[in-house]
Design an enzyme around this catalytic site. Structure first.
Site, short mmCIF file in Angstrom:
data_model
loop_
_atom_site.label_atom_id
_atom_site.label_comp_id
_atom_site.label_asym_id
_atom_site.label_seq_id
_atom_site.Cartn_x
_atom_site.Cartn_y
_atom_site.Cartn_z
N GLU A 306 40.07 26.33 39.39
CA GLU A 306 39.16 27.48 39.49
C GLU A 306 38.23 27.58 38.29
OE1 GLU A 306 41.94 30.74 40.23
OE2 GLU A 306 41.69 30.42 42.37
N ASP A 380 48.92 30.64 47.64
CA ASP A 380 48.66 31.55 46.53
C ASP A 380 49.28 32.93 46.75
OD1 ASP A 380 47.66 32.69 44.29
OD2 ASP A 380 45.58 32.76 44.93
N GLU A 408 48.86 41.28 44.15
CA GLU A 408 47.47 40.95 44.45
C GLU A 408 47.19 40.94 45.96
OE1 GLU A 408 46.37 37.15 42.86
OE2 GLU A 408 44.36 37.20 43.72
#
Ligand code: GCW
Length: 716
Positions: A306, A380, A408
């Site tokens: 990323e 993820d 998240e």
């Protein structure tokens, strides 16, 4: 008479409605209100005898005194000589009494951090001994002893030994130096960098106490999307201040290392890990760090992922990068935790395969003080993922678990989601790499391959919210990380049970229903968000709420459509041999079960298969109808949680009762939002009606499309 009545009513009310803001977490030491039990405790505990004066023993002593004074409602005497029913705590080195007890064999078993709590006789007197080989072990023992009282256990014949199954038990803070927290939903970072090193917030101490109480022994202070500045003198002085504050509680400090630091700070032309100048720069930097923090733990690194720099920028491997840092910290006893969370948009292959593809060939190439840190699943931190195929695939490398405590993708701090069942699901999964019983738990505790180093990390959900985690129940996930890392054989139920009792009350009329809510909460969330193996269909960027329609993100693998692959024939990601063949990364026994659409567990169905809308599920419903069913069960179950919680009003203080109530109201709204938006969107492909028995979406798909959340938290 009347006065007495009023007085006792008042006391009762005060007891029931006593305001609590959640700051104390599970370390509430309110006086035990079961009178009989309290008397029993009072009879078994006459005072404490606690020799030794190290900072850790002092911390343990203080905790024991405070804890007992609160729980027993009386002043605790620290005795010079022990008497009948004394609690005697210490190591053989700090306490002659402990040294004189016949504990040698048990202490050997307890190892470095373990402890023994046992009744014993010394000089004709009955005592309770809390013994360990180390000061930190004594501290853990003290917290455990207090937990026994907090959870109303019988201590009259206590005799237990406890030691950690996993060595490195670590929180990963994704905290930035400007105090924002990446994927943080509980306010700003608790590290007040600006006031450090001069100002030591009491929170740091309470943070350390809380961690120690569940055996967490390390903290990575900074975000894996790292800022090199933390390695400069100015910040190292601040880091030192935190390390000094945490040390008495057995907590080591680690930092994230930005791979390009030699360029950014050292003004070198390269950060190539094979360049001697670069290697020298890191050695000097590490020496400097250790000069401030002699017990510095080491580095956590996110590289070539990323947008983060890494060894691949110089055509080197992850092993080259990790080994260079490992070499620098090795003389000081430090370690490197190198993350396997890598995937690249340039790679046309299935994102779920990429970490395995990159790391598996590197097995055996890492230095001894490197652990590879792997997220529980291959994508993820989704509501449900199968276990990561790297577990079991790198026998020569200690693999460390990375869980995410901050929710998240799990409703952030709005939703009540107890994560222990999810963590257990992953740990109990069988990799079959060495035959049946090769569980993920055995990979990470090192027993499967005989590794000495072992670790479990959780991405922290802590912020400067008064209750630390935003949602009062999110505290349980922090608690869980510590307890599971200490002993991964504990069940989700046991952990919930002790957490509820310590955090709220021992009253079974509260404990039982609340436990049932907690244990069901993860599956409930999966049902209204991503049932049947769906994944990664949340809003882009902030990851808040549903957005399965998103197809315009800069990277293909950031788009939900990449993951659900809905079309007129069906839905799901074919990861069998006819598709991406990600399944080939698992052992044959796992592969065999998952590759067949009829034997694949339905909770992973759309993870591994593209399935026709009219496929018959085991329930007899078609896939489309099952999807409708699941989403609706999810919503109904949130309503069930609301009802359960509303019945708890009399057992919980008003503040926390109202907070949870409001949050459940939000959760219900958001569950409805997820259900409606997803069903309306998938319906454009399935072309099937939502069966008549279910609530109809009250908004249009366009309405859900148009929702914007420009300032959603945690998104940098
Ligand atoms: O899930 C993603 C998050 C990123 C995070 C990344 C990672 C720290 O959305 O915010 O970056 O995972 O784990 O590195």
């Amino acid at each position: 008479m009347k006065k007495a009545f009023f007085l006792s009513t008042y006391l009762l009310l005060a007891l029931i409605t006593h305001a609590e803001n959640g700051y104390q977490l599970w370390l509430r030491y309110n006086t035990i209100n079961d009178k009989q039990l309290l008397n029993q405790y009072l009879n078994s505990i006459s005072g404490i005898q606690f020799d030794g004066k190290t900072p850790t023993l002092n911390a343990a002593k203080e905790e024991l005194i405070n804890g007992l004074q609160g729980l027993l409602g009386k002043k605790i005497i620290v005795q010079r000589e022990f008497s009948n029913n004394s609690i005697v705590a210490g190591t053989p080195a700090s306490s002659n009494i402990i040294a004189s007890l016949q504990l040698k064999q048990q202490l050997q078993e307890a190892g470095k951090e373990g402890f023994i709590i046992t009744t014993a006789k010394s000089n004709q007197k009955n005592i309770i001994a809390i013994a360990s080989n180390t000061d930190a072990g004594v501290l853990y023992g003290v917290f455990h002893f207090l937990r026994l009282l907090q959870t109303n256990q019988n201590i009259q014949h206590v005799s237990l030994i406890s030691f950690p199954k996993i060595q490195l038990r670590i929180l990963n803070h994704w905290d930035n130096l400007n105090r924002t927290v990446e994927r943080g939903y509980a306010g700003f970072s608790i590290w007040d960098w600006h006031k450090l090193p001069g100002y030591i917030d009491k929170r740091y101490i309470d943070y350390a106490r809380s961690n120690a109480s569940v055996g967490i022994n390390g903290t990575v202070l900074t975000n894996v999307n790292a800022n090199a500045l933390v390695l400069t003198k100015t910040y190292l002085e601040k880091v030192k201040a935190l390390a000094d504050a945490f040390r008495p509680y057995g907590i080591k400090v680690y930092l994230t290392a930005r791979f390009s630091s030699p360029i950014e700070l050292g003004k070198l032309k390269t950060a190539d890990p094979l360049d001697p100048e670069v290697q020298e720069w890191w050695k000097q930097k590490v020496n400097e760090i250790f000069s401030y923090i002699p017990d510095f733990g080491g580095f956590l690194v996110k590289a070539n992922s990323e947008g983060q720099p890494g060894p691949q920028n110089y055509a080197r491997t992850h092993a080259d990068g990790a080994n260079m840092l490992a070499e620098a910290v090795s003389p000081h006893g430090g370690i490197v935790m190198w993350r396997a969370f890598v995937y690249s948009n340039e790679t046309p292959d299935d994102r779920a395969k990429q970490a395995y593809n990159e790391f598996k060939p590197l097995d055996g190439k890492f230095k001894k003080n490197v652990l590879v840190q792997v997220k529980n699943g291959p994508i993820d931190f989704q509501p449900r993922e199968p276990f990561h195929p790297l577990f079991g695939a790198m026998p020569q490398t200690p693999l460390m678990m990375e869980y995410q405590l901050t929710q998240e993708y799990l409703g952030q701090s709005n939703h009540l989601v107890y994560e222990a069942p999810m963590f257990k699901e992953c740990q109990d999964a069988d990799t079959y790499v060495k035959g049946k019983g090769s569980t993920v738990a055995k990979v990470i505790d090192g027993t499967l391959e005989g590794h000495d180093l072992s670790g479990m990390a959780g991405v922290a959900n802590i912020g400067n919210d008064i209750n630390w985690t935003g949602h009062p129940f999110a505290q349980s996930n922090w608690y869980t990380l510590g307890r599971l890392a200490w002993d991964h054989t504990l069940s989700a139920e046991q952990i919930a049970d002790e957490w509820i009792k310590q955090t709220f009350t021992n009253n079974s009329r509260f404990v039982n229903p609340v436990k049932s809510m907690m244990l069901a909460s993860r599956d409930i969330m999966v049902s209204y968000m991503t049932p049947l193996g769906l994944h990664h269909i949340m809003g882009t960027g902030h990851h808040y709420g549903p957005a399965p329609w998103t197809n315009r993100s800069a990277r293909a693998d950031w788009n939900p459509i990449y993951y659900h692959k809905a079309d007129s024939s069906g839905i799901g990601f074919d990861r069998t041999a006819t598709g991406s063949n990600a399944l080939a990364q698992y052992a044959p026994a796992v592969r065999k079960q998952y590759e067949n659409v009829n034997t694949c567990p339905e909770e992973y169905l759309l993870w591994f298969h593209h399935v026709r809308w009219d496929h018959k599920m085991t329930s007899g419903r078609t896939l489309w109808d099952e999807l409708c069913y699941k989403y609706n069960v999810g919503v109904d179950s949130v309503r069930w949680m609301q009802k359960k919680w509303n019945e708890q009003k009399t057992y919980v203080d008003n503040d926390r009762f109202e907070q949870v109530k409001m949050l459940l109201t939000i959760q219900e709204k958001e569950a409805v939002w997820w259900r409606n938006a997803c069903l309306l969107y998938f319906q454009t492909y399935s072309k099937n009606p939502i069966p008549a028995q279910y609530e109809k979406p009250d908004q249009t798909l366009e309405y859900y499309h148009a929702l914007l959340f420009p300032f959603a938290p945690g998104n940098g």
